[in-house]
Every structure is written in structure tokens, then in C-alpha cells.
Design a protein around this motif. Sequence first.
Motif, PDB file in Angstrom:
ATOM      1  N   ASP A   1       0.823  -1.208   0.000  1.00  0.00           N
ATOM      2  CA  ASP A   1       0.000   0.000   0.000  1.00  0.00           C
ATOM      3  C   ASP A   1       0.861   1.264   0.000  1.00  0.00           C
ATOM      4  OD1 ASP A   1      -2.366  -1.383  -0.098  1.00  0.00           O
ATOM      5  OD2 ASP A   1      -2.789  -1.231   2.052  1.00  0.00           O
ATOM      6  N   ALA A   2       2.050   1.181   0.572  1.00  0.00           N
ATOM      7  CA  ALA A   2       2.924   2.356   0.632  1.00  0.00           C
ATOM      8  C   ALA A   2       3.401   2.782  -0.748  1.00  0.00           C
ATOM      9  CB  ALA A   2       4.121   2.068   1.536  1.00  0.00           C
ATOM     10  N   VAL A   3       3.567   1.819  -1.655  1.00  0.00           N
ATOM     11  CA  VAL A   3       4.068   2.148  -2.998  1.00  0.00           C
ATOM     12  C   VAL A   3       2.974   2.094  -4.060  1.00  0.00           C
ATOM     13  CG1 VAL A   3       6.439   1.452  -2.519  1.00  0.00           C
ATOM     14  CG2 VAL A   3       4.808  -0.253  -3.374  1.00  0.00           C
TER      15      VAL A   3
ATOM     16  N   ARG B   1      -0.890  -7.527  -8.169  1.00  0.00           N
ATOM     17  CA  ARG B   1      -0.116  -7.945  -9.351  1.00  0.00           C
ATOM     18  C   ARG B   1       0.552  -6.742 -10.002  1.00  0.00           C
ATOM     19  NH1 ARG B   1      -2.400  -9.557 -13.730  1.00  0.00           N
ATOM     20  NH2 ARG B   1      -0.522 -10.639 -14.436  1.00  0.00           N
ATOM     21  N   HIS B   2      -0.150  -5.626 -10.064  1.00  0.00           N
ATOM     22  CA  HIS B   2       0.456  -4.414 -10.599  1.00  0.00           C
ATOM     23  C   HIS B   2       1.631  -3.972  -9.726  1.00  0.00           C
ATOM     24  CE1 HIS B   2      -3.597  -4.003 -12.527  1.00  0.00           C
ATOM     25  NE2 HIS B   2      -2.869  -3.520 -13.517  1.00  0.00           N
ATOM     26  N   VAL B   3       1.413  -3.951  -8.413  1.00  0.00           N
ATOM     27  CA  VAL B   3       2.460  -3.512  -7.491  1.00  0.00           C
ATOM     28  C   VAL B   3       3.694  -4.391  -7.641  1.00  0.00           C
ATOM     29  CG1 VAL B   3       3.074  -3.201  -5.068  1.00  0.00           C
ATOM     30  CG2 VAL B   3       0.804  -2.529  -5.868  1.00  0.00           C
ATOM     31  N   ASP B   4       3.499  -5.705  -7.711  1.00  0.00           N
ATOM     32  CA  ASP B   4       4.639  -6.623  -7.808  1.00  0.00           C
ATOM     33  C   ASP B   4       5.346  -6.539  -9.156  1.00  0.00           C
ATOM     34  OD1 ASP B   4       4.096  -7.466  -5.254  1.00  0.00           O
ATOM     35  OD2 ASP B   4       2.995  -9.262  -5.867  1.00  0.00           O
ATOM     36  N   ALA B   5       4.647  -6.081 -10.179  1.00  0.00           N
ATOM     37  CA  ALA B   5       5.262  -5.985 -11.506  1.00  0.00           C
ATOM     38  C   ALA B   5       6.116  -4.736 -11.673  1.00  0.00           C
ATOM     39  CB  ALA B   5       4.184  -6.013 -12.588  1.00  0.00           C
ATOM     40  N   PHE B   6       5.865  -3.711 -10.821  1.00  0.00           N
ATOM     41  CA  PHE B   6       6.559  -2.435 -11.022  1.00  0.00           C
ATOM     42  C   PHE B   6       7.343  -1.947  -9.808  1.00  0.00           C
ATOM     43  CE2 PHE B   6       2.816  -2.351 -13.874  1.00  0.00           C
ATOM     44  CZ  PHE B   6       3.492  -2.322 -15.080  1.00  0.00           C
ATOM     45  N   THR B   7       7.200  -2.637  -8.670  1.00  0.00           N
ATOM     46  CA  THR B   7       7.927  -2.247  -7.467  1.00  0.00           C
ATOM     47  C   THR B   7       8.412  -3.493  -6.742  1.00  0.00           C
ATOM     48  OG1 THR B   7       6.074  -2.306  -5.896  1.00  0.00           O
ATOM     49  CG2 THR B   7       6.331  -0.284  -7.194  1.00  0.00           C
TER      50      THR B   7
END
Length: 282
Positions: free
Chosen positions: A167-169, A224-230
Motif C-alpha cells: 500500500d505504501a508504494v 499484481r500491478h504492485v509486484d510488476a513495477f515495485t
Amino acid sequence: MQLVERAKLAEANGYSTVWVADERFYREVYSCLGQLAVHTFAELGIERKKPARAICEAIELIRALLRGETVDYRGEVIALNHGRLSFAPPRPEIPVYVASNAPLGQRVAAEIADGAIMEACASAAEVRAFRAAVEGAARKTGRDPQAIPIITRLNICIAADGRVARDAVRPTVARYLGAGRLRSRTATAQGLSLPPEALAAVAGAAYAAGATPYLRLLPLITDRHVDAFTLAGTVDEVTAHLIELREAGADGVIARPFAPECGTIEETIVTLGSEVWPRVLQ
């Protein structure tokens, strides 16, 4: 704010420059200029003229100066008249890395730089595509593709609760996708693209506004978005993620640390360095 509104009005009506006097009895000039810059003009007033060509010329010029040469340079974008450094560089062969999310910039990195950096390249699929592009461009110019390290620049947050770290990123991912600057080769194939109507709602947001205009996209930003870009999660999750990226071909990571809720940036720095990296490198 009246000064800002008048500057915006002038810009909308074709004016190219605003002047603020640096003189007694006028408003403090630098804070005024900062406010005007935030609400008008392109970032830093820089015109991006042939950016890939400019990078090539800048690298050539910088390397010549670092060798101690007196340089007369006439490029398509950059020019220097009888220029030289006023000191002797202790390291004339300083490595030059090119950071670019665009294929053209990455090609330049492969052709002339000492390494290539890509932002938000946090999926194994994107790392493999990034490496393939750099290696392919290097081969075409006769360079050893294995001699060009690829680095991924990632927003990173680590917390005992992986959801809190993500959630932070998450707002930064909304900005990445909403601003459309990443030029990801694999996002669409991975089902990570956002609906056109959602992107249209944030089109044209000012760079200086940060993530704020893109917060309306947060309901669409899945883990999934968070893990793909951060790089975000628990110590175990981040460790496994980094190992996956290294196995996919990433030679290194530049970390931009974020603080989880009720945590600090310093804690992220310490945890990454003392708990995650030793496990990744063992």
C-alpha cells in the motif's frame, strides 16, 4: 496566488517567458519563481530535442573532458567551444550509465554506455525483455553483450505485513501507469494495462503534481500491478522477488526506499541491506 494566476493566463495566451524582479520591496523572488514553475512551463524549462542523439553526444563529450582533453565539439544537439575541465580528474575512466524506459534510450545505452538502467522493471518477464533488447543492440555494434550490466531502479518498501508495504508504494504504481512513461514491453501481455477510459481521466496531469492526480486509479491497482513495477512485501517476499529478478538477468538494483505506515524510510534501508541482500547473495 494572483501572480500565479496571471502567469497561467499569460502562458495560455501564447507568452513564452515570465520575469520576476529580484529587487528591494518586491516579493521574495525565488519562492515566487518556484510557485510559477510548479503551475506553468515544461519541467525545468528543458526542451527535449533529439534526446537519444543528445545522450550520445553528451557521453562522447564527457569522456573527452575526463581524459583531460581540450574539446571543440559540434554535434547535432550539443556544442562546446574550446572547453576543458579546471581540474585533473582522479578517475578519467568513470563509468557512464544511461537510464531510460524507452527503447531508443536503451539502444543508446547498449551502443555507447557502460551500463543500462530501467525504472520499475520489477517482473522477471520485463527483465528478460530488457536484457534481450540491450544485448541485441550491443551485438549490432560489435560490443560484447555480456559486458553491459543492466540495472533496475525500483521503489521499495518492506514491512512485517506485506499488504502494508504494498500500500505504501501503490500510489507510485498508479502514477507510473497513469502517466504512461514506462514503455513496458510486457505489461499488456501480463494483463497489467489499465482501461483507456481510466487513463483518459488523468491525461495531461502536471509532472510536478506527483502522484496526487493519479490516486483515482488506486482501485484498479492490484497487488499484481504492485509486484510488476515495485519491490514491496515482507522480508521473505522481497528476498524471493529479488532472487527471481537476478535469475532473470538483472545485474543490480537501485533502491528508492519508502516508509510503510507507522514505519520509516530508514527502517526500509536497514532491512534491505542487513536482512534481504545477504540472503539474496548467499
